[in-house]
Design a protein around this motif. Structure first.
Motif, mmCIF file in Angstrom:
data_model
loop_
_atom_site.group_PDB
_atom_site.id
_atom_site.type_symbol
_atom_site.label_atom_id
_atom_site.label_comp_id
_atom_site.label_asym_id
_atom_site.label_seq_id
_atom_site.Cartn_x
_atom_site.Cartn_y
_atom_site.Cartn_z
ATOM 1 N N VAL A 67 0.847 -1.204 0.000
ATOM 2 C CA VAL A 67 0.000 0.000 0.000
ATOM 3 C C VAL A 67 0.879 1.250 0.000
ATOM 4 N N THR A 68 0.295 2.367 -0.375
ATOM 5 C CA THR A 68 0.905 3.672 -0.120
ATOM 6 C C THR A 68 0.509 4.063 1.296
ATOM 7 N N PRO A 69 1.459 4.171 2.217
ATOM 8 C CA PRO A 69 1.066 4.421 3.609
ATOM 9 C C PRO A 69 0.557 5.850 3.804
ATOM 10 N N PRO A 70 -0.202 6.102 4.894
ATOM 11 C CA PRO A 70 -0.634 7.472 5.188
ATOM 12 C C PRO A 70 0.576 8.374 5.427
ATOM 13 N N GLY A 71 0.370 9.673 5.297
ATOM 14 C CA GLY A 71 1.450 10.650 5.351
ATOM 15 C C GLY A 71 2.329 10.569 6.586
ATOM 16 N N ASP A 72 1.706 10.416 7.770
ATOM 17 C CA ASP A 72 2.509 10.401 8.992
ATOM 18 C C ASP A 72 3.421 9.177 9.037
ATOM 19 N N VAL A 73 2.906 8.041 8.533
ATOM 20 C CA VAL A 73 3.719 6.817 8.501
ATOM 21 C C VAL A 73 4.839 6.953 7.466
ATOM 22 N N ALA A 74 4.504 7.493 6.296
ATOM 23 C CA ALA A 74 5.515 7.713 5.252
ATOM 24 C C ALA A 74 6.638 8.601 5.785
ATOM 25 N N ASP A 75 6.283 9.633 6.537
ATOM 26 C CA ASP A 75 7.301 10.517 7.120
ATOM 27 C C ASP A 75 8.193 9.741 8.089
ATOM 28 N N LEU A 76 7.577 8.937 8.956
ATOM 29 C CA LEU A 76 8.347 8.182 9.942
ATOM 30 C C LEU A 76 9.282 7.180 9.255
ATOM 31 N N LEU A 77 8.838 6.613 8.119
ATOM 32 C CA LEU A 77 9.680 5.663 7.371
ATOM 33 C C LEU A 77 10.656 6.400 6.451
ATOM 34 N N ARG A 78 10.607 7.738 6.489
ATOM 35 C CA ARG A 78 11.457 8.576 5.629
ATOM 36 C C ARG A 78 11.295 8.215 4.153
ATOM 37 N N PHE A 79 10.056 8.019 3.737
ATOM 38 C CA PHE A 79 9.753 7.620 2.363
ATOM 39 C C PHE A 79 9.881 8.807 1.405
ATOM 40 N N GLU A 80 10.327 8.490 0.204
ATOM 41 C CA GLU A 80 10.184 9.428 -0.900
ATOM 42 C C GLU A 80 8.746 9.322 -1.399
ATOM 43 N N VAL A 81 8.337 10.273 -2.241
ATOM 44 C CA VAL A 81 6.996 10.220 -2.832
ATOM 45 C C VAL A 81 6.781 8.872 -3.517
ATOM 46 N N ASP A 82 5.595 8.309 -3.350
ATOM 47 C CA ASP A 82 5.181 7.095 -4.069
ATOM 48 C C ASP A 82 5.834 5.804 -3.605
ATOM 49 N N GLU A 83 6.604 5.834 -2.500
ATOM 50 C CA GLU A 83 7.137 4.567 -2.018
ATOM 51 C C GLU A 83 6.023 3.730 -1.404
ATOM 52 N N VAL A 84 6.226 2.431 -1.454
ATOM 53 C CA VAL A 84 5.180 1.491 -1.057
ATOM 54 C C VAL A 84 5.643 0.695 0.158
ATOM 55 N N ALA A 85 4.687 0.345 1.028
ATOM 56 C CA ALA A 85 4.993 -0.451 2.222
ATOM 57 C C ALA A 85 4.119 -1.700 2.254
ATOM 58 N N ALA A 86 4.637 -2.735 2.919
ATOM 59 C CA ALA A 86 3.822 -3.928 3.204
ATOM 60 C C ALA A 86 2.980 -3.608 4.424
ATOM 61 N N ILE A 87 1.668 -3.620 4.252
ATOM 62 C CA ILE A 87 0.772 -3.348 5.379
ATOM 63 C C ILE A 87 0.359 -4.676 6.008
ATOM 64 N N ARG A 88 0.081 -4.609 7.316
ATOM 65 C CA ARG A 88 -0.419 -5.762 8.076
ATOM 66 C C ARG A 88 -1.335 -5.164 9.132
ATOM 67 N N LYS A 89 -2.618 -5.213 8.863
ATOM 68 C CA LYS A 89 -3.588 -4.564 9.750
ATOM 69 C C LYS A 89 -4.357 -5.631 10.514
ATOM 70 N N ARG A 90 -4.393 -5.474 11.830
ATOM 71 C CA ARG A 90 -5.037 -6.485 12.685
ATOM 72 C C ARG A 90 -6.075 -5.858 13.609
#
Lengths: 250, 250
Positions: free
Chosen positions: B115-138
């Motif tokens: 997924v494309t993570p929400p903005g606050d998570v992308a910031d914490l992961l120091r993502f560039e624009v459009d980077e993708v993360a493996a989500i695991r929602k429980r």
């Protein structure tokens, strides 16, 4: 999303973008209702949501005011380092946290002396029945906005006759005095909970009864002996709590 | 103290003493008004206070029900130790926390994939624009009461093709897989904030819109690189948060 939540989201982002400045008054609910093309009760519900989040408050005769203080970051691990203890001379961790947000800190001692501590504090200090502690209760402000009530307790058996019972605890503050007395602090623990404010807390912190506060029970340990407990009561909308720690080597 | 607060205090202590058992229904507001010798609106206000504290909930057709789950203690530092990682095989830190309170844990994966993570998570992961993360929602439960939504994100550049993207992350869970991949976690940081629940969170966690939740942004660091972020959303009335750390040597 329900309509009132949409409106709350729009107002929230207007505040965050600075269109409604901190300290300013929002347009009247009638005006907002017109602007958004909804009924006044819908706007009222949106405003109540923002109020419960602590973004705005309702002031009699003035209307809906945007809070002056953006959330302050409390860095648990950094506030009790040796460096921070040295900074106590210039008013300590709270002052640093508030200055970092561009505000002026102020702290006012409202109670000092020997007391029988409340039950939860007595338990944390492992007190026998009727043991007494030196209390130090402070109201803390950022730019004259009340943001915290902090109440410290040190066993009277340790504190009696020392600067810990004085308004000015001396260079390095309470933890330096504890070290002088042979109770150097080796470990900290904190328990965070959240509840609605008590009536007296609501008055001091200028909260409505439905605006929650963090309650942090902070314990300083000298080896396995608890030597100080501080109860921090802080409006949730005015604070973020940061913690960090090293992972075990794998 | 105002009358409704007195009544709330009495009901609170009756619940804590077990006179009104967890899971049971309180007497009707009419009955309580009679019992306390006050008007029904006063009782209603007391009940609303207890509800906002999360001690009771109002169920349509049933009345005011005492919550089944007493607050669970989340011990931040202990849940990510090597021991805990080994326990992941038998469902991890959450299961331990819930079992300690005498409840049966259950965890349900509701989202998995890139997924494309929400903005606050992308910031914490120091993502560039459009980077993708493996989500695991429980969604997480104690005795079938929903007590937490936990959503983890690992950079897709690390997680792709590994068990981190699978329902079963294998022995020791995500942190062991990260170590296998050369990203052993060396440090954790957490930021705690509190807000009212979003509409979808309120549905999952069975909350009213004025019952606050903790939001914990948990970051796992491999040296100076953030390798995982988990966002924990937890009703404040169901959790206490514990932290501890060593003091600097003086």
């Amino acid at each position: 999303m329900s309509r009132y939540r949409e409106i709350a989201a729009q107002l929230r982002s207007s505040i965050e973008r600075g269109e409604y400045a901190r300290g300013s008054t929002l347009p009247s609910e009638d005006r907002l209702a017109e602007e958004f093309g909804v009924s006044r009760p819908v706007v009222n519900r949106a405003v109540r949501l923002l109020r419960s989040e602590g973004l705005v408050r309702v002031e009699r005769g003035k209307g809906t005011v945007v809070h002056e203080i953006a959330p302050i970051v409390r860095r648990a691990n950094q506030r009790y380092t040796q460096d921070a203890r040295e900074r106590q001379q210039s008013r300590g961790a709270f002052a640093t946290e508030v200055r970092e947000m561009g505000h002026e800190p102020r702290s006012q001692i409202v109670q000092l002396g020997p007391v029988t501590p409340p039950g939860d504090v007595a338990d944390l200090l492992r007190f026998e029945v009727d043991e007494v502690a030196a209390i130090r209760k402070r109201h803390m402000f950022a730019d004259d906005v009340p943001v915290q009530i902090a109440t410290s307790y040190v066993p009277w058996s340790i504190a009696a006759g020392t600067a810990i019972t004085q308004e000015d605890t001396g260079p390095g503050g309470t933890y330096s005095r504890l070290a002088d007395l042979g109770h150097a602090v080796t470990r900290f623990s904190e328990r965070v909970s959240v509840r609605m404010p008590e009536a007296d807390e609501a008055v001091v912190l200028r909260l409505a009864e439905d605006q929650p506060v963090y309650v942090i029970h902070h314990v300083a340990w000298a080896e396995n002996q608890p030597v100080e407990v501080t109860v921090h009561v802080m409006p949730v909308h005015q604070w973020r709590l940061d913690f960090e720690w090293q992972a075990d080597p794998a």
